[in-house]
Design a protein around this motif. Structure first.
Motif, PDB file in Angstrom:
ATOM      1  N   ASP A 148      11.726  -7.517  19.890  1.00 41.37           N
ATOM      2  CA  ASP A 148      12.973  -7.999  19.312  1.00 41.37           C
ATOM      3  C   ASP A 148      13.392  -9.281  20.028  1.00 41.37           C
ATOM      4  OD1 ASP A 148      14.140  -7.219  21.752  1.00 41.37           O
ATOM      5  OD2 ASP A 148      14.787  -5.296  20.939  1.00 41.37           O
ATOM      6  N   GLU A 149      14.448  -9.936  19.541  1.00 45.77           N
ATOM      7  CA  GLU A 149      14.799 -11.239  20.094  1.00 45.77           C
ATOM      8  C   GLU A 149      15.269 -11.154  21.539  1.00 45.77           C
ATOM      9  OE1 GLU A 149      15.078 -15.023  20.921  1.00 45.77           O
ATOM     10  OE2 GLU A 149      14.015 -14.114  19.241  1.00 45.77           O
ATOM     11  N   ALA A 150      15.958 -10.073  21.901  1.00 48.23           N
ATOM     12  CA  ALA A 150      16.383  -9.926  23.291  1.00 48.23           C
ATOM     13  C   ALA A 150      15.172  -9.883  24.214  1.00 48.23           C
ATOM     14  CB  ALA A 150      17.233  -8.670  23.460  1.00 48.23           C
ATOM     15  N   GLU A 151      14.154  -9.146  23.804  1.00 45.85           N
ATOM     16  CA  GLU A 151      12.943  -9.090  24.620  1.00 45.85           C
ATOM     17  C   GLU A 151      12.215 -10.427  24.590  1.00 45.85           C
ATOM     18  OE1 GLU A 151       9.276  -6.065  25.356  1.00 45.85           O
ATOM     19  OE2 GLU A 151       9.430  -6.900  23.343  1.00 45.85           O
ATOM     20  N   ASN A 152      12.175 -11.086  23.438  1.00 43.51           N
ATOM     21  CA  ASN A 152      11.516 -12.385  23.365  1.00 43.51           C
ATOM     22  C   ASN A 152      12.122 -13.359  24.371  1.00 43.51           C
ATOM     23  OD1 ASN A 152       9.811 -11.547  21.318  1.00 43.51           O
ATOM     24  ND2 ASN A 152      11.134 -12.315  19.686  1.00 43.51           N
TER      25      ASN A 152
ATOM     26  N   LEU B 101      -0.235 -13.970  27.294  1.00 44.45           N
ATOM     27  CA  LEU B 101       0.849 -13.420  26.494  1.00 44.45           C
ATOM     28  C   LEU B 101       0.246 -12.464  25.477  1.00 44.45           C
ATOM     29  CD1 LEU B 101       3.817 -13.365  25.526  1.00 44.45           C
ATOM     30  CD2 LEU B 101       3.272 -15.341  24.083  1.00 44.45           C
ATOM     31  N   ALA B 102       0.786 -11.237  25.418  1.00 46.74           N
ATOM     32  CA  ALA B 102       0.243 -10.216  24.520  1.00 46.74           C
ATOM     33  C   ALA B 102       1.375  -9.434  23.873  1.00 46.74           C
ATOM     34  CB  ALA B 102      -0.668  -9.264  25.298  1.00 46.74           C
ATOM     35  N   GLY B 103       1.042  -8.759  22.762  1.00 45.57           N
ATOM     36  CA  GLY B 103       1.986  -7.849  22.146  1.00 45.57           C
ATOM     37  C   GLY B 103       2.519  -8.324  20.806  1.00 45.57           C
ATOM     38  N   GLY B 104       1.923  -7.832  19.723  1.00 42.72           N
ATOM     39  CA  GLY B 104       2.431  -8.125  18.389  1.00 42.72           C
ATOM     40  C   GLY B 104       2.375  -9.577  17.984  1.00 42.72           C
ATOM     41  N   LEU B 105       1.366 -10.291  18.446  1.00 40.30           N
ATOM     42  CA  LEU B 105       1.289 -11.720  18.156  1.00 40.30           C
ATOM     43  C   LEU B 105       0.539 -11.995  16.852  1.00 40.30           C
ATOM     44  CD1 LEU B 105       0.534 -13.199  21.684  1.00 40.30           C
ATOM     45  CD2 LEU B 105       2.743 -13.045  20.515  1.00 40.30           C
ATOM     46  N   ASN B 106       1.082 -12.945  16.098  1.00 34.08           N
ATOM     47  CA  ASN B 106       0.453 -13.451  14.884  1.00 34.08           C
ATOM     48  C   ASN B 106       0.913 -14.890  14.695  1.00 34.08           C
ATOM     49  OD1 ASN B 106       3.070 -13.363  13.650  1.00 34.08           O
ATOM     50  ND2 ASN B 106       2.730 -11.188  13.166  1.00 34.08           N
ATOM     51  N   ARG B 107       0.649 -15.487  13.552  1.00 34.10           N
ATOM     52  CA  ARG B 107       1.016 -16.898  13.353  1.00 34.10           C
ATOM     53  C   ARG B 107       2.512 -17.126  13.524  1.00 34.10           C
ATOM     54  NH1 ARG B 107      -1.123 -18.142   7.528  1.00 34.10           N
ATOM     55  NH2 ARG B 107      -0.426 -15.977   7.342  1.00 34.10           N
ATOM     56  N   GLU B 108       3.309 -16.191  13.024  1.00 37.08           N
ATOM     57  CA  GLU B 108       4.751 -16.370  13.071  1.00 37.08           C
ATOM     58  C   GLU B 108       5.315 -16.106  14.470  1.00 37.08           C
ATOM     59  OE1 GLU B 108       3.157 -14.647  10.585  1.00 37.08           O
ATOM     60  OE2 GLU B 108       3.318 -16.413   9.269  1.00 37.08           O
ATOM     61  N   THR B 109       4.924 -14.992  15.075  1.00 37.76           N
ATOM     62  CA  THR B 109       5.506 -14.633  16.371  1.00 37.76           C
ATOM     63  C   THR B 109       5.049 -15.580  17.480  1.00 37.76           C
ATOM     64  OG1 THR B 109       3.753 -12.978  16.688  1.00 37.76           O
ATOM     65  CG2 THR B 109       5.854 -12.210  15.800  1.00 37.76           C
ATOM     66  N   LEU B 110       3.869 -16.131  17.361  1.00 35.16           N
ATOM     67  CA  LEU B 110       3.423 -17.098  18.362  1.00 35.16           C
ATOM     68  C   LEU B 110       4.375 -18.288  18.441  1.00 35.16           C
ATOM     69  CD1 LEU B 110      -0.470 -17.321  18.126  1.00 35.16           C
ATOM     70  CD2 LEU B 110       0.882 -17.003  20.205  1.00 35.16           C
ATOM     71  N   ARG B 111       4.869 -18.715  17.293  1.00 36.39           N
ATOM     72  CA  ARG B 111       5.738 -19.894  17.266  1.00 36.39           C
ATOM     73  C   ARG B 111       7.048 -19.662  18.020  1.00 36.39           C
ATOM     74  NH1 ARG B 111       3.513 -20.150  11.838  1.00 36.39           N
ATOM     75  NH2 ARG B 111       2.186 -21.998  11.634  1.00 36.39           N
ATOM     76  N   LEU B 112       7.404 -18.405  18.250  1.00 34.93           N
ATOM     77  CA  LEU B 112       8.601 -18.104  19.033  1.00 34.93           C
ATOM     78  C   LEU B 112       8.452 -18.540  20.484  1.00 34.93           C
ATOM     79  CD1 LEU B 112       9.292 -14.478  17.724  1.00 34.93           C
ATOM     80  CD2 LEU B 112      10.486 -16.583  17.041  1.00 34.93           C
TER      81      LEU B 112
ATOM     82  N   LEU C 290     -12.291 -14.425  10.237  1.00 32.64           N
ATOM     83  CA  LEU C 290     -12.563 -15.765  10.753  1.00 32.64           C
ATOM     84  C   LEU C 290     -11.472 -16.743  10.320  1.00 32.64           C
ATOM     85  CD1 LEU C 290     -14.342 -17.762  12.259  1.00 32.64           C
ATOM     86  CD2 LEU C 290     -15.689 -18.052  10.164  1.00 32.64           C
ATOM     87  N   ALA C 291     -11.072 -16.680   9.074  1.00 34.52           N
ATOM     88  CA  ALA C 291     -10.007 -17.568   8.596  1.00 34.52           C
ATOM     89  C   ALA C 291      -8.699 -17.279   9.324  1.00 34.52           C
ATOM     90  CB  ALA C 291      -9.819 -17.400   7.092  1.00 34.52           C
ATOM     91  N   ALA C 292      -8.407 -16.000   9.547  1.00 37.04           N
ATOM     92  CA  ALA C 292      -7.189 -15.634  10.261  1.00 37.04           C
ATOM     93  C   ALA C 292      -7.216 -16.148  11.691  1.00 37.04           C
ATOM     94  CB  ALA C 292      -7.012 -14.115  10.251  1.00 37.04           C
ATOM     95  N   ALA C 293      -8.359 -16.009  12.341  1.00 36.56           N
ATOM     96  CA  ALA C 293      -8.489 -16.497  13.720  1.00 36.56           C
ATOM     97  C   ALA C 293      -8.346 -18.011  13.779  1.00 36.56           C
ATOM     98  CB  ALA C 293      -9.830 -16.065  14.302  1.00 36.56           C
ATOM     99  N   ARG C 294      -8.908 -18.701  12.807  1.00 34.02           N
ATOM    100  CA  ARG C 294      -8.798 -20.165  12.783  1.00 34.02           C
ATOM    101  C   ARG C 294      -7.353 -20.606  12.561  1.00 34.02           C
ATOM    102  NH1 ARG C 294     -14.358 -21.342   9.315  1.00 34.02           N
ATOM    103  NH2 ARG C 294     -15.744 -21.557  11.141  1.00 34.02           N
ATOM    104  N   GLU C 295      -6.620 -19.887  11.720  1.00 34.43           N
ATOM    105  CA  GLU C 295      -5.218 -20.216  11.497  1.00 34.43           C
ATOM    106  C   GLU C 295      -4.405 -20.035  12.775  1.00 34.43           C
ATOM    107  OE1 GLU C 295      -4.035 -17.744   8.273  1.00 34.43           O
ATOM    108  OE2 GLU C 295      -4.961 -19.010   6.736  1.00 34.43           O
ATOM    109  N   ILE C 296      -4.693 -18.971  13.502  1.00 37.22           N
ATOM    110  CA  ILE C 296      -3.974 -18.725  14.761  1.00 37.22           C
ATOM    111  C   ILE C 296      -4.361 -19.775  15.797  1.00 37.22           C
ATOM    112  CG2 ILE C 296      -3.760 -17.111  16.692  1.00 37.22           C
ATOM    113  CD1 ILE C 296      -3.971 -14.876  14.501  1.00 37.22           C
ATOM    114  N   ARG C 297      -5.625 -20.138  15.821  1.00 44.13           N
ATOM    115  CA  ARG C 297      -6.037 -21.202  16.739  1.00 44.13           C
ATOM    116  C   ARG C 297      -5.340 -22.511  16.408  1.00 44.13           C
ATOM    117  NH1 ARG C 297      -9.450 -22.280  20.479  1.00 44.13           N
ATOM    118  NH2 ARG C 297     -10.623 -20.352  20.339  1.00 44.13           N
ATOM    119  N   ASP C 298      -5.150 -22.803  15.137  1.00 41.59           N
ATOM    120  CA  ASP C 298      -4.425 -24.012  14.745  1.00 41.59           C
ATOM    121  C   ASP C 298      -2.994 -23.982  15.290  1.00 41.59           C
ATOM    122  OD1 ASP C 298      -6.608 -25.056  13.422  1.00 41.59           O
ATOM    123  OD2 ASP C 298      -5.946 -24.404  11.425  1.00 41.59           O
ATOM    124  N   VAL C 299      -2.362 -22.807  15.229  1.00 40.80           N
ATOM    125  CA  VAL C 299      -1.015 -22.673  15.778  1.00 40.80           C
ATOM    126  C   VAL C 299      -1.037 -22.927  17.272  1.00 40.80           C
ATOM    127  CG1 VAL C 299       0.894 -21.085  16.211  1.00 40.80           C
ATOM    128  CG2 VAL C 299      -0.239 -21.077  13.987  1.00 40.80           C
TER     129      VAL C 299
END
Length: 215
Positions: A141-145, A168-179, A201-210
């Motif tokens: 949640d945002e308090a923990e972030n 950094l670990a825990g529930g990371l994806n394209r959106e949460t990484l940007r936090l 592979l496409a998902a990993a590449r998208e996250i790498r782009d982030v």
């Protein structure tokens, strides 16, 4: 480019399924994690299989050692791990014994930190030989972030001259990484956002782009 590394967490209870996901995404990830779920479900045979399939990939066996650090670390390194994880609550003696065995094998130890860790503990773990510190989001949640962002900045100030990396670990994806854009960390751990994707592979590449776009 930020230079941040992408770690693929295989927290899957079936080795064949884990290998399929890892094989699909391998070209876009830097580190393969033999996840805690996989280790518990399949034993260290999963580490042996991952090492056989990916002889040149950095392999973390995430068994979260809490006791008998040297004994469990040795088992992991013999199975092919490059690094093992130790929970920070286990204390300095466990971290030290794991690091001593890691040195024998030319491997490393990662310490997963916990709420309330102190600067003194970080210095002691570094002196013992820890190579990576893990900051893990749980509630997400945002308090923990905000707390995680604070921890990342604290750690950076403590380890910046030591060569020790921060994960950094825990529930990371394209959106949460940007936090965490602008936060100082070296490695991002991503699991289901890649392993459960229709095209890993496409998902990993998208996250790498982030990651590459982050400051």
């Amino acid at each position: 480019m930020s230079g941040k590394l992408l770690q693929l967490a295989l927290d899957i209870d079936d080795t064949a399924v884990a290998l399929k996901a890892a094989t699909a995404a391998a070209d876009a990830v830097d580190i393969i994690e033999d996840g805690t779920v996989l280790c518990l479900a399949q034993g260290l045979g999963s580490a042996r299989e991952l090492r056989a399939v990916f002889p040149d990939k950095d392999l973390l066996t995430d068994i979260r050692i809490a006791r008998a650090g040297g004994k469990f670390a040795r088992m992991c390194f013999k199975a092919g791990a490059d690094r093992v994880s130790v929970v920070g609550e286990s204390g300095l003696d466990v971290v030290t014994s794991a690091c001593e065995v890691a040195e024998e094998f030319g491997g490393g130890v990662e310490v997963e930190l916990y709420d309330g860790w102190s600067d003194e503990e970080i210095h002691s773990f570094i002196e013992a030989g820890a190579q990576v510190f893990i900051v893990h989001r749980n509630r997400c949640d945002e308090a923990e972030n905000e707390d995680v962002r604070t921890q990342l900045n604290r750690l950076h100030a403590l380890v910046s001259d030591s060569g020790v990396k921060v994960t950094l670990a825990g529930g990371l994806n394209r959106e949460t990484l940007r936090l965490f854009d602008g936060c100082p960390f070296d490695i991002a751990v991503v699991g289901s956002a890649i392993t459960k994707a229709d095209d890993p592979l496409a998902a990993a590449r998208e996250i790498r782009d982030v990651l590459n776009s982050m400051k």
